[in-house]
Design an enzyme around this catalytic site. Structure first.
Site, PDB file in Angstrom:
ATOM      1  CD1 TRP A  55      -2.378  -2.323   1.729  1.00 55.48           C
ATOM      2  CD2 TRP A  55      -3.099  -1.214   0.156  1.00 55.48           C
ATOM      3  NE1 TRP A  55      -3.293  -2.781   0.804  1.00 55.48           N
ATOM      4  CE2 TRP A  55      -3.840  -2.533  -0.336  1.00 55.48           C
ATOM      5  CE3 TRP A  55      -3.305  -0.186  -1.295  1.00 55.48           C
ATOM      6  CZ2 TRP A  55      -4.641  -2.386  -0.934  1.00 55.48           C
ATOM      7  CZ3 TRP A  55      -3.732  -0.470  -1.976  1.00 55.48           C
ATOM      8  CH2 TRP A  55      -4.750  -1.765  -2.416  1.00 55.48           C
ATOM      9  CG  ASP A 102      -3.460   4.215   3.441  1.00 55.19           C
ATOM     10  OD1 ASP A 102      -4.620   4.034   4.343  1.00 55.19           O
ATOM     11  OD2 ASP A 102      -3.481   3.738   2.170  1.00 55.19           O
ATOM     12  CE  LYS A 155      -8.830  -1.927   3.948  1.00 54.36           C
ATOM     13  NZ  LYS A 155      -9.129  -3.223   2.980  1.00 54.36           N
TER      14      LYS A 155
HETATM   15  N1  PMP Z   1      -4.397   1.494   2.184  1.00 52.72           N
HETATM   16  C1  PMP Z   1      -4.559   0.509   3.007  1.00 52.72           C
HETATM   17  C2  PMP Z   1      -3.786   0.397   3.588  1.00 52.72           C
HETATM   18  C3  PMP Z   1      -5.354  -0.770   2.364  1.00 52.72           C
HETATM   19  O1  PMP Z   1      -5.967  -1.657   2.857  1.00 52.72           O
HETATM   20  C4  PMP Z   1      -6.695  -0.473   1.299  1.00 52.72           C
HETATM   21  C5  PMP Z   1      -7.683  -1.163   0.547  1.00 52.72           C
HETATM   22  N2  PMP Z   1      -7.220  -2.526   1.030  1.00 52.72           N
HETATM   23  C6  PMP Z   1      -6.393   0.073   0.334  1.00 52.72           C
HETATM   24  C7  PMP Z   1      -4.707   1.951   0.146  1.00 52.72           C
HETATM   25  C8  PMP Z   1      -7.030   1.260  -0.734  1.00 52.72           C
HETATM   26  O2  PMP Z   1      -8.285   1.383  -0.507  1.00 52.72           O
HETATM   27  P1  PMP Z   1      -9.581   2.006  -1.574  1.00 52.72           P
HETATM   28  O3  PMP Z   1     -10.097   0.055  -2.761  1.00 52.72           O
HETATM   29  O4  PMP Z   1     -11.129   1.713  -0.907  1.00 52.72           O
HETATM   30  O5  PMP Z   1      -9.129   2.235  -2.914  1.00 52.72           O
END
Ligand code: PMP
Length: 360
Positions: A102, A172, A196
């Site tokens: 991420w 994030d 989540k």
């Molecule tokens: N950052 C993290 C830490 C995540 O766990 C996720 C989704 N699993 C995302 C970003 C991406 O999020 P989204 O699909 O809601 O854009």
């Protein structure tokens, strides 16, 4: 009706009382004769629902008055672009700490708007840790320092809040927000997708300090300019109304559980059951260094990976689903957010022991 133990990384299990209440209120919310889904976002009912959700979130996280709470859309991946568009403030670069998948996504996206300096990375050790703060080579002129507080795929979590001096810290927190108390004042901005620990997918939460609002690049879409969103109380465009309503019910549930300190204790105990077992067996292993292990997402590998499919099949037969690790890393992953009861984790460990006894 049988409910499974759902170990999905997100969208993820929600507290059952929240789902029951939503079901009860589905056709007629508080005598309004409407479902929340059918309400105008400008009507008094929904304005009340949104205000209550914000107020509960502020209370849970003790959000200081000089921070705005924004209900946005576009997910955390959207914020990977929206944050640099709003926060550069004439600066040329952003500092990033790279702890996994991420972080890498955030870095890649930010490069469209600024220079991305990776000031520390755990890539060399296979993303098994948070690089110690002393090793970060921060630039005092960076627009901000970006971290991912919990790598949902790798299962690496910060168990400290890094001090980055006067440069704003941006996190994030998609997968660990509301899992424990937080000192919001240490951050310039916090963002996360809701799916989540908060509620349904489609809602993105942004908590941002006032002085960081009002600097968007001219190319920023109006719906994603923090100033426009803040000035319109997150209703410049139609917000994800039903997701905000469910988030509000989750916030109330968290408060009823004793708030985030109680939640942190619950999460420590839950993750402890799993990590204690992983620490004492050679049949499974955790790929993450002990001091950086996530309390929300617990990846583990079977030493003999040819048994993976049989393990997953047996788990499903016992009502435990979504244990397959992310395709980029393989193995298993148990996501055990706030809504996962300790019974779910105990059932998983009991099954892991049974499977080890059969195949070990
Ligand atoms: N950052 C993290 C830490 C995540 O766990 C996720 C989704 N699993 C995302 C970003 C991406 O999020 P989204 O699909 O809601 O854009």
């Amino acid at each position: 009706m049988t409910r499974v133990f759902n170990f999905s990384a997100g969208p993820a299990a929600l507290p059952e009382p929240v789902l029951r209440r939503a079901a009860e209120e589905m056709l007629d919310w508080h005598g309004s004769g409407m479902s929340v889904m059918e309400m105008s976002h400008r009507g008094k009912e929904f304005i009340g629902i949104a205000a209550q959700a914000e107020s509960l979130l502020r209370e849970l996280l003790a959000i200081p008055a000089n921070y705005k709470v924004l209900f946005m859309q576009g997910g955390a991946i959207g914020e990977n672009a929206i944050v640099p568009m709003n926060l550069l403030r004439g600066k040329a670069s952003i500092d990033f700490v790279d702890t996994g998948e991420w972080s890498k996504k955030s870095i890649k996206e930010a490069k469209k708007y600024a220079r991305a300096n990776v000031v520390a990375s755990a890539a060399d050790s296979g993303y098994d840790r948070v690089p110690p703060r002393e090793t970060w080579k921060l630039d005092p002129d960076a627009a901000y320092v970006h971290i991912c507080s919990n790598e949902t795929i790798g299962g690496v979590e910060y168990h400290f809040t890094p001090d980055v001096g006067a440069v704003p810290l941006v996190a994030d927190m998609s997968s660990d927000i509301l899992s424990r108390p937080l000192d919001v004042s240490k951050y310039g901005l916090i963002y996360g997708g809701a799916q989540k620990n908060i509620g349904p997918a489609g809602l993105t939460i942004v908590i941002v300090r006032d002085d960081l609002i009002g600097h968007a690049l001219p190319i920023t879409p109006s719906a994603f300019d923090f100033k426009t969103v803040a000035e319109n109380e997150s209703m410049y465009n139609t917000p994800p109304t039903y997701a905000i309503y469910i988030a509000g019910l989750v916030f109330q549930w968290l408060k009823d559980q004793g708030g985030l300190a109680a939640m942190a204790e619950h999460n420590r105990r839950k993750a402890g059951v799993l990590y204690d077992y992983l620490g004492g067996t050679g049949f499974y292993r955790s790929p993450v260094q002990p001091d950086c292990r996530s309390l929300m997402n617990v990846p583990f590998k079977l030493t003999d990976e040819t048994l993976d499919a049989a393990f997953l099949k047996g788990a499903e037969a016992r009502g435990m689903v979504q244990l397959k690790g992310h395709r980029s890393v393989g193995g298993m992953r148990a996501s055990i957010y706030n809504a996962m009861p300790i019974e779910g984790v105990k059932a998983l460990v009991a099954y892991m022991k049974e499977f080890e006894a059969q195949h070990g």
